[in-house]
Design an enzyme around this catalytic site. Structure first.
Site, PDB file in Angstrom:
ATOM      1  N   HIS A  75       0.811  -1.219   0.000  1.00 42.30           N
ATOM      2  CA  HIS A  75       0.000   0.000   0.000  1.00 42.30           C
ATOM      3  C   HIS A  75       0.847   1.273   0.000  1.00 42.30           C
ATOM      4  CE1 HIS A  75       1.124  -0.254   4.180  1.00 42.30           C
ATOM      5  NE2 HIS A  75       0.711   0.991   4.340  1.00 42.30           N
ATOM      6  N   HIS A  90       1.709   6.863  -0.025  1.00 46.47           N
ATOM      7  CA  HIS A  90       0.862   5.949   0.755  1.00 46.47           C
ATOM      8  C   HIS A  90      -0.524   5.914   0.124  1.00 46.47           C
ATOM      9  CE1 HIS A  90      -1.620   4.545   4.109  1.00 46.47           C
ATOM     10  NE2 HIS A  90      -0.506   4.116   4.685  1.00 46.47           N
TER      11      HIS A  90
END
Length: 168
Positions: A75, A90
């Protein structure tokens, strides 16, 4: 014509006057970092930058440099630029809880990358159904090493649009 030269810069991090450009790692719309629904980002605990509300499926390198880390859950990733920027990308909020579902690694750690190189594939429709937010923070974690950050607004194209710049 110096004014117009700023619109036609080479696709590298460094431009005139020690200004370093950071490009969009994903297409979408810029959102102020303070609007991210996670205090770690909105309060700038990990650094300063912007977020992008994404509308595409691939996270690209936003700067020239070396991939430092691709998180096990896929992620997020970090890059250290040739200009000493420590950048953190992110995807989404609470995406770590998915343990990699909805993501596919394209690149590897410790690999030199150029602006626009693909790093992680994301299944955006799948992730939109499962996560709190798909806002994607793009943060300089060592922001204290730079004099100034200039943030842009509006729609962005991954690998093509400057999202913010910093001055050494």
């Amino acid at each position: 014509m110096k004014f117009f030269s700023n619109f036609f810069k080479n696709k590298n991090n460094l431009s005139s006057h020690n200004v370093i450009n950071i490009f969009a790692p994903i297409s979408g719309d810029i959102v102020e970092i303070e609007s991210v629904p996670d205090e770690v980002f909105s309060n700038k605990i990990v650094g300063d930058g912007i977020a992008i509300s994404p509308n595409s499926n691939i996270l690209l390198a936003p700067i020239n440099g070396t991939i430092g880390r691709i998180f096990e859950t896929l992620h997020a990733f970090s890059i250290k630029s040739d200009d000493d920027i420590e950048l953190f990308v992110h995807f989404g909020i609470d995406t770590v809880k998915l343990k990699g579902r909805g993501f596919k690694k394209i690149s590897e750690e410790n690999i030199a990358v150029k602006i626009g190189d693909p790093i992680i594939f994301i299944d955006l429709p799948f992730l939109k159904k499962l996560v709190k937010s798909t806002l994607t923070p793009v943060i300089i974690s060592n922001i204290d090493k730079f004099k100034k950050i200039t943030k842009n607004t509006g729609s962005v194209i991954a690998g093509k649009t400057v999202i913010f710049s910093v001055q050494k």
